[in-house]
Design a protein around this motif. Structure first.
Motif, PDB file in Angstrom:
ATOM      1  N   ALA A   3       0.843  -1.193   0.000  1.00 47.99           N
ATOM      2  CA  ALA A   3       0.000   0.000   0.000  1.00 47.99           C
ATOM      3  C   ALA A   3       0.881   1.246   0.000  1.00 47.99           C
ATOM      4  CB  ALA A   3      -0.900   0.002   1.222  1.00 47.99           C
ATOM      5  N   LYS A   4       0.406   2.290  -0.658  1.00 52.23           N
ATOM      6  CA  LYS A   4       1.139   3.549  -0.687  1.00 52.23           C
ATOM      7  C   LYS A   4       1.005   4.232   0.680  1.00 52.23           C
ATOM      8  CE  LYS A   4       1.404   7.868  -3.270  1.00 52.23           C
ATOM      9  NZ  LYS A   4       1.584   8.672  -2.087  1.00 52.23           N
ATOM     10  N   PRO A   5       2.125   4.578   1.317  1.00 51.18           N
ATOM     11  CA  PRO A   5       2.047   5.208   2.633  1.00 51.18           C
ATOM     12  C   PRO A   5       1.477   6.625   2.567  1.00 51.18           C
ATOM     13  CG  PRO A   5       4.325   5.116   1.897  1.00 51.18           C
ATOM     14  CD  PRO A   5       3.503   4.379   0.877  1.00 51.18           C
ATOM     15  N   ASP A   6       0.933   7.060   3.699  1.00 49.06           N
ATOM     16  CA  ASP A   6       0.368   8.403   3.825  1.00 49.06           C
ATOM     17  C   ASP A   6       1.364   9.386   4.421  1.00 49.06           C
ATOM     18  OD1 ASP A   6      -2.255   7.677   2.872  1.00 49.06           O
ATOM     19  OD2 ASP A   6      -2.570   6.677   4.798  1.00 49.06           O
ATOM     20  N   VAL A   7       2.184   8.916   5.334  1.00 55.06           N
ATOM     21  CA  VAL A   7       3.160   9.774   6.001  1.00 55.06           C
ATOM     22  C   VAL A   7       4.432   8.969   6.287  1.00 55.06           C
ATOM     23  CG1 VAL A   7       1.440  11.258   7.120  1.00 55.06           C
ATOM     24  CG2 VAL A   7       2.336   9.288   8.349  1.00 55.06           C
ATOM     25  N   ILE A   8       5.494   9.704   6.557  1.00 59.45           N
ATOM     26  CA  ILE A   8       6.733   9.132   7.082  1.00 59.45           C
ATOM     27  C   ILE A   8       6.884   9.686   8.495  1.00 59.45           C
ATOM     28  CG2 ILE A   8       9.233   8.902   6.807  1.00 59.45           C
ATOM     29  CD1 ILE A   8       7.670   7.718   4.460  1.00 59.45           C
ATOM     30  N   VAL A  70      -7.268  11.603   9.320  1.00 64.65           N
ATOM     31  CA  VAL A  70      -6.074  11.963  10.076  1.00 64.65           C
ATOM     32  C   VAL A  70      -5.123  12.900   9.345  1.00 64.65           C
ATOM     33  CG1 VAL A  70      -4.803   9.896   9.403  1.00 64.65           C
ATOM     34  CG2 VAL A  70      -4.201  11.051  11.514  1.00 64.65           C
ATOM     35  N   VAL A  71      -4.944  12.742   8.051  1.00 62.73           N
ATOM     36  CA  VAL A  71      -3.924  13.523   7.342  1.00 62.73           C
ATOM     37  C   VAL A  71      -4.125  15.035   7.486  1.00 62.73           C
ATOM     38  CG1 VAL A  71      -2.965  14.036   5.058  1.00 62.73           C
ATOM     39  CG2 VAL A  71      -3.175  11.674   5.840  1.00 62.73           C
TER      40      VAL A  71
END
Length: 100
Positions: A3-8, A70-71
């Motif tokens: 899955a493509k991450p949303d944050v690091i 959340v983002v």
């Protein structure tokens, strides 16, 4: 990572002496709530099949089960906590990634 991450996140897992986990993390991902401003959000922290040692700092990608909730609350430098029945890791958002 599938899955493509949303944050690091830049995160440090507490040692057992600090009240954290008793063992290192291993595997491809770690499922837990990520807390920001006292609110928890289910996520998958991608470990990349590396052993995550307690007491060490790591840059790790995170995918939320519901990005839209959340983002908008996140920005670089925002403090975060990972929870596993207790606070097990503290850190901050390093980067918010664009949506797919």
């Amino acid at each position: 990572m599938t899955a493509k991450p949303d944050v690091i996140i830049n995160v440090r897992f507490k040692t057992a002496d600090e009240g954290g986990r008793k063992t290192a993390l291993v595997g491809n991902f770690y499922s837990c709530p990520l807390f920001v401003d006292g609110e928890g959000f289910d996520c998958r922290v991608f470990l990349g099949d590396q052993k995550i040692e307690l007491g060490e700092r790591y840059l790790l990608p995170v995918k939320f089960l519901n990005r839209d909730f959340v983002v908008p609350k996140l920005m670089p430098g925002k403090p975060i906590t990972l929870w596993e029945g207790k606070d097990v890791a503290n850190g901050e958002v390093s980067e918010v990634l664009p949506d797919a």
